[in-house]
Design an enzyme around this catalytic site. Structure first.
Site, short mmCIF file in Angstrom:
data_model
loop_
_atom_site.label_atom_id
_atom_site.label_comp_id
_atom_site.label_asym_id
_atom_site.label_seq_id
_atom_site.Cartn_x
_atom_site.Cartn_y
_atom_site.Cartn_z
N CYS A 130 20.20 50.08 -16.25
CA CYS A 130 20.68 50.59 -17.54
C CYS A 130 22.19 50.41 -17.69
O CYS A 130 22.67 50.10 -18.77
CB CYS A 130 20.39 52.09 -17.69
SG CYS A 130 18.84 52.63 -16.99
N ASP A 131 22.95 50.63 -16.62
CA ASP A 131 24.40 50.76 -16.75
C ASP A 131 25.20 49.64 -16.08
O ASP A 131 26.43 49.59 -16.23
CB ASP A 131 24.86 52.11 -16.16
CG ASP A 131 24.22 53.27 -16.91
OD1 ASP A 131 24.02 53.14 -18.13
OD2 ASP A 131 23.92 54.29 -16.27
N CYS A 166 21.07 54.55 -12.55
CA CYS A 166 20.29 53.42 -13.03
C CYS A 166 21.14 52.17 -13.22
O CYS A 166 21.84 52.03 -14.22
CB CYS A 166 19.61 53.80 -14.35
SG CYS A 166 18.60 52.47 -15.02
#
Ligand code: NDP
Length: 262
Positions: free
Chosen positions: A90-91, A87
């Site tokens: 997200c990261d 992701c």
């Protein structure tokens, strides 16, 4: 970034919390558990959960989503969350000033690669074929980005690290058979998703890729069972399309209950 009504964007978890609160205001109850078995009863269905709880219902909407696919190569498990991720949204932030690779040749890979250029200094897309599967427009956007490099006909055979974090990957060229070590700080997998349907196998019809087959009204093959979101959608996979499918399924479930005299 693309859910209507949030001009400055909204993170997935926050959106879910808001939706949950809103549903609770109308009387929805939530049970957090893992559904492990499903069976049809004479007048409804029964779901068994990992906590050994059982729940009976007259109508059911399956919205179990899809999980990111993993490569299954050495090093992947060890470095999950330590450089290996599925992701970018997200990261991505953790890779500011770093060099990363994105594996895959579809729209997700293009989207993730483009997004990652906000943080990373260099993004290399590694694809197992000589041509991308992604739509023309997504390909063009990626190709025109000076931070994005494309590497074709190659697969990752192993993810390398120093015991704490990713330091690179071992690549194999599928045309020449040659192995090559490639230095990078992050490995973003964008190789598709697998629908979460294990609980329903053999009872609810699925297509050749395992996605639940729902008609345009979100009905499955079993009257009273509906499906919505990524578990029944391999094409759009967007939060807004999933929400729309959920709305349709809920309205159809309600209508079905009324038709049953409930
Ligand atoms: P796709 O299935 O389209 O692409 C997956 C990619 O990963 C393919 O290029 C595939 O290679 C590759 N792949 C699969 N398994 C492996 C493996 N084991 N090793 C190496 N490579 C592998 O998935 P996406 O998630 O990209 O897209 C899914 C759907 O969501 C699509 O319909 C897409 O259009 C849509 N989407 C739309 C977006 C948008 O428009 N904003 C954004 C993201 C997704 P190969 O090509 O060889 O099969």
């Amino acid at each position: 970034e693309n859910f209507p009504g949030f001009p400055n964007g909204v993170q997935g978890p926050e959106l879910v919390q808001l939706a949950r609160k809103q549903a609770e205001r109308f009387g929805a109850r939530f049970l957090t558990d893992i559904a492990t078995a499903f069976r049809q009863l004479p007048h409804g269905f029964e779901i068994s959960f990992s906590s050994s709880k059982k729940l009976q219902t007259k109508a059911l909407i399956i919205a179990t989503g899809a999980s990111a696919r993993w490569l299954g190569v050495p090093g992947e498990e060890q470095y999950k969350g330590r450089g290996v991720t599925t992701c970018a949204t997200c990261d991505g932030f953790f890779f500011r000033g770093k060099e990363v690779i994105v594996i895959g040749g579809g729209d997700s890979a293009m989207e993730e690669a483009t997004f990652l250029t906000k943080f990373a200094t260099k993004v290399t897309v590694i694809h197992r074929k000589s041509d991308l599967r992604a739509s023309k427009i997504m390909q063009e956007r990626a190709k025109q980005n000076p931070k994005i490099h494309l590497l074709f006909d190659a697969v990752v055979a192993e993810i390398l690290g120093d015991g704490k974090k990713v330091t690179g990957v071992q690549l194999k060229n599928l045309k020449t058979g040659q192995a090559q070590e490639f230095r990078c700080d992050g490995v973003f997998l964008a190789i598709g998703h697998v629908p979460n349907t294990a609980t329903f196998v053999g009872k609810i019809n699925r297509d050749e890729l395992g996605y639940i087959i729902a008609d345009k009204w979100m009905h499955t093959n079993m009257p009273g069972v509906f499906a919505a979101g990524d578990v029944a959608d391999k094409r759009f996979r967007q939060a807004i399309t999933a929400a729309g499918m959920g709305c349709m399924a809920a309205m159809e479930a309600e209508k079905w209950l009324v038709d049953q005299g409930d």
